[in-house]
Scaffold this active site. Sequence first.
Site, PDB file in Angstrom:
ATOM      1  N   HIS A 237      -0.802   1.665   1.135  1.00  0.00           N
ATOM      2  CA  HIS A 237       0.399   1.379   0.319  1.00  0.00           C
ATOM      3  C   HIS A 237       0.326   2.255  -0.932  1.00  0.00           C
ATOM      4  O   HIS A 237      -0.464   2.000  -1.839  1.00  0.00           O
ATOM      5  CB  HIS A 237       0.446  -0.102  -0.085  1.00  0.00           C
ATOM      6  CG  HIS A 237       1.657  -0.462  -0.895  1.00  0.00           C
ATOM      7  ND1 HIS A 237       2.495  -1.496  -0.558  1.00  0.00           N
ATOM      8  CD2 HIS A 237       2.171   0.073  -2.023  1.00  0.00           C
ATOM      9  CE1 HIS A 237       3.470  -1.586  -1.453  1.00  0.00           C
ATOM     10  NE2 HIS A 237       3.296  -0.635  -2.368  1.00  0.00           N
TER      11      HIS A 237
ATOM     12  N   HIS B  47       2.694   4.900  -3.774  1.00  0.00           N
ATOM     13  CA  HIS B  47       3.938   5.511  -4.276  1.00  0.00           C
ATOM     14  C   HIS B  47       3.625   6.925  -4.735  1.00  0.00           C
ATOM     15  O   HIS B  47       2.817   7.125  -5.653  1.00  0.00           O
ATOM     16  CB  HIS B  47       4.488   4.693  -5.452  1.00  0.00           C
ATOM     17  CG  HIS B  47       4.837   3.301  -5.066  1.00  0.00           C
ATOM     18  ND1 HIS B  47       6.089   2.934  -4.625  1.00  0.00           N
ATOM     19  CD2 HIS B  47       4.078   2.173  -5.011  1.00  0.00           C
ATOM     20  CE1 HIS B  47       6.099   1.641  -4.326  1.00  0.00           C
ATOM     21  NE2 HIS B  47       4.887   1.163  -4.549  1.00  0.00           N
ATOM     22  N   LEU B  48       4.276   7.899  -4.128  1.00  0.00           N
ATOM     23  CA  LEU B  48       4.062   9.302  -4.507  1.00  0.00           C
ATOM     24  C   LEU B  48       5.213   9.871  -5.318  1.00  0.00           C
ATOM     25  O   LEU B  48       5.085  10.953  -5.899  1.00  0.00           O
ATOM     26  CB  LEU B  48       3.849  10.167  -3.250  1.00  0.00           C
ATOM     27  CG  LEU B  48       2.489  10.046  -2.555  1.00  0.00           C
ATOM     28  CD1 LEU B  48       2.476  10.872  -1.271  1.00  0.00           C
ATOM     29  CD2 LEU B  48       1.360  10.481  -3.487  1.00  0.00           C
ATOM     30  N   ARG B  49       6.367   9.185  -5.326  1.00  0.00           N
ATOM     31  CA  ARG B  49       7.554   9.677  -6.041  1.00  0.00           C
ATOM     32  C   ARG B  49       7.991  11.033  -5.488  1.00  0.00           C
ATOM     33  O   ARG B  49       7.736  11.357  -4.336  1.00  0.00           O
ATOM     34  CB  ARG B  49       7.315   9.767  -7.561  1.00  0.00           C
ATOM     35  CG  ARG B  49       6.607   8.559  -8.192  1.00  0.00           C
ATOM     36  CD  ARG B  49       7.375   7.278  -8.069  1.00  0.00           C
ATOM     37  NE  ARG B  49       6.775   6.227  -8.901  1.00  0.00           N
ATOM     38  CZ  ARG B  49       6.879   4.932  -8.665  1.00  0.00           C
ATOM     39  NH1 ARG B  49       7.538   4.483  -7.608  1.00  0.00           N
ATOM     40  NH2 ARG B  49       6.336   4.049  -9.477  1.00  0.00           N
TER      41      ARG B  49
ATOM     42  N   ASN C 131      10.626   3.934  -1.791  1.00  0.00           N
ATOM     43  CA  ASN C 131      11.558   3.496  -2.849  1.00  0.00           C
ATOM     44  C   ASN C 131      11.852   4.612  -3.856  1.00  0.00           C
ATOM     45  O   ASN C 131      11.687   4.441  -5.060  1.00  0.00           O
ATOM     46  CB  ASN C 131      11.049   2.227  -3.546  1.00  0.00           C
ATOM     47  CG  ASN C 131       9.737   2.419  -4.290  1.00  0.00           C
ATOM     48  OD1 ASN C 131       8.915   3.252  -3.913  1.00  0.00           O
ATOM     49  ND2 ASN C 131       9.533   1.656  -5.345  1.00  0.00           N
TER      50      ASN C 131
ATOM     51  N   LYS D 122       9.733  -0.626   5.655  1.00  0.00           N
ATOM     52  CA  LYS D 122       9.443  -1.421   4.465  1.00  0.00           C
ATOM     53  C   LYS D 122      10.601  -2.349   4.134  1.00  0.00           C
ATOM     54  O   LYS D 122      11.753  -1.919   4.033  1.00  0.00           O
ATOM     55  CB  LYS D 122       9.202  -0.468   3.286  1.00  0.00           C
ATOM     56  CG  LYS D 122       9.018  -1.162   1.966  1.00  0.00           C
ATOM     57  CD  LYS D 122       7.651  -1.807   1.838  1.00  0.00           C
ATOM     58  CE  LYS D 122       7.573  -2.653   0.586  1.00  0.00           C
ATOM     59  NZ  LYS D 122       6.299  -2.543  -0.097  1.00  0.00           N
TER      60      LYS D 122
ATOM     61  N   HIS E 299       7.399  -6.582   0.990  1.00  0.00           N
ATOM     62  CA  HIS E 299       7.191  -6.942  -0.416  1.00  0.00           C
ATOM     63  C   HIS E 299       7.484  -8.432  -0.516  1.00  0.00           C
ATOM     64  O   HIS E 299       8.647  -8.839  -0.506  1.00  0.00           O
ATOM     65  CB  HIS E 299       8.095  -6.124  -1.344  1.00  0.00           C
ATOM     66  CG  HIS E 299       7.828  -6.421  -2.795  1.00  0.00           C
ATOM     67  ND1 HIS E 299       7.206  -5.539  -3.638  1.00  0.00           N
ATOM     68  CD2 HIS E 299       8.061  -7.545  -3.532  1.00  0.00           C
ATOM     69  CE1 HIS E 299       7.068  -6.088  -4.841  1.00  0.00           C
ATOM     70  NE2 HIS E 299       7.593  -7.298  -4.804  1.00  0.00           N
TER      71      HIS E 299
ATOM     72  N   HIS F 236       0.303  -5.889  -0.871  1.00  0.00           N
ATOM     73  CA  HIS F 236      -0.269  -6.232  -2.176  1.00  0.00           C
ATOM     74  C   HIS F 236      -0.266  -7.729  -2.459  1.00  0.00           C
ATOM     75  O   HIS F 236       0.369  -8.187  -3.402  1.00  0.00           O
ATOM     76  CB  HIS F 236       0.413  -5.462  -3.325  1.00  0.00           C
ATOM     77  CG  HIS F 236       1.906  -5.319  -3.246  1.00  0.00           C
ATOM     78  ND1 HIS F 236       2.746  -6.379  -3.051  1.00  0.00           N
ATOM     79  CD2 HIS F 236       2.709  -4.231  -3.335  1.00  0.00           C
ATOM     80  CE1 HIS F 236       3.987  -5.938  -3.033  1.00  0.00           C
ATOM     81  NE2 HIS F 236       3.996  -4.648  -3.190  1.00  0.00           N
TER      82      HIS F 236
ATOM     83  N   LEU G  56       4.228  -5.355 -10.179  1.00  0.00           N
ATOM     84  CA  LEU G  56       4.769  -6.412  -9.327  1.00  0.00           C
ATOM     85  C   LEU G  56       4.155  -6.304  -7.946  1.00  0.00           C
ATOM     86  O   LEU G  56       4.045  -5.190  -7.434  1.00  0.00           O
ATOM     87  CB  LEU G  56       6.289  -6.296  -9.242  1.00  0.00           C
ATOM     88  CG  LEU G  56       7.008  -6.630 -10.558  1.00  0.00           C
ATOM     89  CD1 LEU G  56       8.481  -6.290 -10.472  1.00  0.00           C
ATOM     90  CD2 LEU G  56       6.816  -8.110 -10.918  1.00  0.00           C
TER      91      LEU G  56
ATOM     92  N   ASP H 117      -1.282   0.527  -3.945  1.00  0.00           N
ATOM     93  CA  ASP H 117      -0.023   0.375  -4.682  1.00  0.00           C
ATOM     94  C   ASP H 117      -0.064   1.204  -5.961  1.00  0.00           C
ATOM     95  O   ASP H 117       0.555   0.827  -6.969  1.00  0.00           O
ATOM     96  CB  ASP H 117       0.275  -1.100  -4.977  1.00  0.00           C
ATOM     97  CG  ASP H 117       1.714  -1.316  -5.412  1.00  0.00           C
ATOM     98  OD1 ASP H 117       2.554  -0.418  -5.188  1.00  0.00           O
ATOM     99  OD2 ASP H 117       1.995  -2.383  -5.987  1.00  0.00           O
TER     100      ASP H 117
ATOM    101  N   HIS I 272       4.284   5.675 -13.367  1.00  0.00           N
ATOM    102  CA  HIS I 272       5.429   5.780 -14.271  1.00  0.00           C
ATOM    103  C   HIS I 272       4.917   6.528 -15.492  1.00  0.00           C
ATOM    104  O   HIS I 272       3.747   6.389 -15.853  1.00  0.00           O
ATOM    105  CB  HIS I 272       5.930   4.401 -14.702  1.00  0.00           C
ATOM    106  CG  HIS I 272       6.501   3.567 -13.593  1.00  0.00           C
ATOM    107  ND1 HIS I 272       7.805   3.703 -13.159  1.00  0.00           N
ATOM    108  CD2 HIS I 272       5.949   2.612 -12.821  1.00  0.00           C
ATOM    109  CE1 HIS I 272       8.033   2.841 -12.173  1.00  0.00           C
ATOM    110  NE2 HIS I 272       6.917   2.175 -11.940  1.00  0.00           N
TER     111      HIS I 272
ATOM    112  N   ALA J 272       7.334  -1.606 -14.024  1.00  0.00           N
ATOM    113  CA  ALA J 272       6.223  -2.219 -13.293  1.00  0.00           C
ATOM    114  C   ALA J 272       5.517  -1.165 -12.458  1.00  0.00           C
ATOM    115  O   ALA J 272       6.162  -0.399 -11.744  1.00  0.00           O
ATOM    116  CB  ALA J 272       6.759  -3.323 -12.382  1.00  0.00           C
TER     117      ALA J 272
END
Length: 343
Positions: free
Chosen positions: A12, A14-16, A40, A98, A135, A173, A217, A245, A249, A261
Amino acid sequence: MTLTIKRPDDWHLHLRDGEMLAGVLPETARDFGRAIVMPNLVPPVVTSADAAAYRARIMAALPEGADFQPLMTLYLTEATNAGDVAAAHASGLVTAVKLYPAGATTNSDSGVRDFDNVQGVLEKMAEIGLPLCVHGEVTDPSVDIFDREAVFIDRVLDPLRRRIPDLKVVMEHITTADGVGYVLSQDNVGATITTHHLIINRNDLLVGGIHPHYYCLPIAKREEHRRALVEAATGGDTRFFLGTDSAPHTDPNKESACGCAGVFSATNTMACLAHVFEEANALERLEGFASLHGPAFYGLEPSAAMLTLTRHADPVTYPAKIETGAGPVTVFDPGFPLHWTTS
Ligand code: NCD
Ligand code: ZN
């Protein structure tokens, strides 16, 4: 002292996109062979065409010679087409779908409001063996933020499991003893656990001043829940595996009157995990959690490559933040000295 394990995977992540992707991807590719890449983005990765294009952007951003494979996901919406999902799975492009309840977290506005509208897609996924990553938090404003995972299990997840028991589900998560207990009570259900939820509780977030870099979150819970997560992660049960996760940011977006978050832990995750497993007298189980249980759940082979962790007598330093083209991103501070490096 050294510990050599199969190269870990992150189930899990996030690479953006764009400058942020370029900045954070090397941090994951250093230690991890594969990662389930969250969809996302703004706008989200909804169709197989979106996933193919995003995958190409990730491959283009990889450092020269990196041994890393992104495992792509689709963002489930009420308009998702079952045929498109099945084709994306059959071609090997997509490893999971997802589910975000609409409004549950960062960039989740296109998520699901009425589960009747995704029943057909979920049935198709059960038929072809494509896992659903969930989620697991309700978004009902009347439910306290610390109870949202437990209430989600009762109101949404359990009814969904009863309707489609053959659907493979990953509870993403998990942050509570309730989440651990639910996984243990079911077939076809696994769970990812993050590095930071093994280390921080809600006091770390809120006592002695608010710590925006610990805000994520699902939100960190009471100490008793953190202990249940450590027990699950270090206990050797194959249904629990690592999903960091890691969710970057920029510092201005975190250190703000309405901070985003997400905890960014890609840089030092393996050092943090080695510490947690060492403290639990379970270093021999780190490989299972980080490198074996995840591939087994997804029906994949573990990595053929290896990663060596070395314990140093003196503490080692990791950067407090990384600089990206999108801005500085603070690295997760476990609150204790780290003694492990990877190679
Ligand atoms: C994630 C993000 O920033 O995309 N944030 C987080 O706190 N974990 C979204 C998510 O996984 O909930
Ligand atoms: Zn996430």
